[in-house]
Design a protein around this motif. Sequence first.
Motif, PDB file in Angstrom:
ATOM      1  N   VAL A  78       0.755  -1.143   0.020  1.00 59.57           N
ATOM      2  CA  VAL A  78       0.079   0.064  -0.060  1.00 59.57           C
ATOM      3  C   VAL A  78       0.866   1.212   0.006  1.00 59.57           C
ATOM      4  CG1 VAL A  78      -1.768   1.134   1.081  1.00 59.57           C
ATOM      5  CG2 VAL A  78      -1.792  -1.167   1.440  1.00 59.57           C
ATOM      6  N   ARG A  79       0.791   2.204  -1.111  1.00 59.39           N
ATOM      7  CA  ARG A  79       1.577   3.364  -0.946  1.00 59.39           C
ATOM      8  C   ARG A  79       0.642   4.557  -1.277  1.00 59.39           C
ATOM      9  NH1 ARG A  79       6.384   2.834   0.972  1.00 59.39           N
ATOM     10  NH2 ARG A  79       7.934   2.515  -0.538  1.00 59.39           N
ATOM     11  N   THR A  80       0.808   5.710  -0.718  1.00 55.09           N
ATOM     12  CA  THR A  80       0.111   7.094  -0.687  1.00 55.09           C
ATOM     13  C   THR A  80       0.974   7.949  -1.276  1.00 55.09           C
ATOM     14  OG1 THR A  80      -1.470   6.313   0.935  1.00 55.09           O
ATOM     15  CG2 THR A  80      -1.436   8.552   0.338  1.00 55.09           C
ATOM     16  N   LEU A  81       0.349   8.767  -1.982  1.00 53.88           N
ATOM     17  CA  LEU A  81       1.246  10.184  -2.668  1.00 53.88           C
ATOM     18  C   LEU A  81       0.098  11.263  -3.100  1.00 53.88           C
ATOM     19  CD1 LEU A  81       4.286  10.582  -3.656  1.00 53.88           C
ATOM     20  CD2 LEU A  81       3.313   9.669  -5.742  1.00 53.88           C
ATOM     21  N   SER A  82       0.554  12.360  -2.771  1.00 55.36           N
ATOM     22  CA  SER A  82      -0.202  13.616  -3.102  1.00 55.36           C
ATOM     23  C   SER A  82      -0.194  13.910  -4.606  1.00 55.36           C
ATOM     24  CB  SER A  82       0.158  14.853  -2.388  1.00 55.36           C
ATOM     25  OG  SER A  82      -0.241  14.534  -0.918  1.00 55.36           O
ATOM     26  N   ILE A  83      -1.036  14.116  -5.337  1.00 57.13           N
ATOM     27  CA  ILE A  83      -0.817  14.290  -6.816  1.00 57.13           C
ATOM     28  C   ILE A  83      -1.625  15.511  -7.117  1.00 57.13           C
ATOM     29  CG2 ILE A  83      -1.555  13.423  -8.962  1.00 57.13           C
ATOM     30  CD1 ILE A  83      -1.275  10.709  -7.958  1.00 57.13           C
ATOM     31  N   GLY A  84      -1.325  16.437  -7.772  1.00 55.26           N
ATOM     32  CA  GLY A  84      -1.824  17.799  -8.303  1.00 55.26           C
ATOM     33  C   GLY A  84      -2.887  17.783  -9.330  1.00 55.26           C
ATOM     34  N   VAL A  85      -3.528  16.834  -9.332  1.00 51.08           N
ATOM     35  CA  VAL A  85      -4.704  16.592 -10.291  1.00 51.08           C
ATOM     36  C   VAL A  85      -6.184  16.245  -9.563  1.00 51.08           C
ATOM     37  CG1 VAL A  85      -5.455  15.051 -12.270  1.00 51.08           C
ATOM     38  CG2 VAL A  85      -3.085  15.815 -11.904  1.00 51.08           C
TER      39      VAL A  85
END
Length: 172
Positions: free
Chosen positions: A14-21
């Motif tokens: 499980v991985r989480t990342l902030s994305i500017g979309v």
Amino acid sequence: MASEDSGKGDAGAVRTLSIGVPPDELLQAWRDPAVQRRVMAHFAELVEHDGGRMRWRASGVHGLEWEMHEAEFVPGSSVSHRGDQDASVGADTRLTVRPAPADFGTEATLRVDYRLPGGALGEAAAKLFGAAPDMLAAAALRRFKSLVETGEIPSLARNPSARPEDHQPRRE
């Protein structure tokens, strides 16, 4: 997702990342086989897709193929793809989105569960999947972020320092 007691060498990440979309744009992109092909190219090839079904072949592991289909789509929230639950090799993915803290785009969480076979094929697959499922999921999410934010995935392919040694200029 993969059952915990199947005895087939299950692995997951499980991985989480902030994305500017915006969230809906992320989910629609994740559903697109052309996007999936580019995002997963670091470890698998999309052999064919027909409607909601996709057939994948692992890079560097002869004979390791699996199918996935879109299992669930919840607008503004998530999209899931599932592999054939009766197959010895499979993968399930779920991309969940929500607004990131402090209006910093969208927080995207990718969960990937792999089912691996036993025997020699399973050992080869474990080298590809089992040893580093976190790294594969992290790389896929970073590649996805780059693609949806910029339209491309960073590569060293055209960088002279990334060429194989036999193509490097000779130093004397």
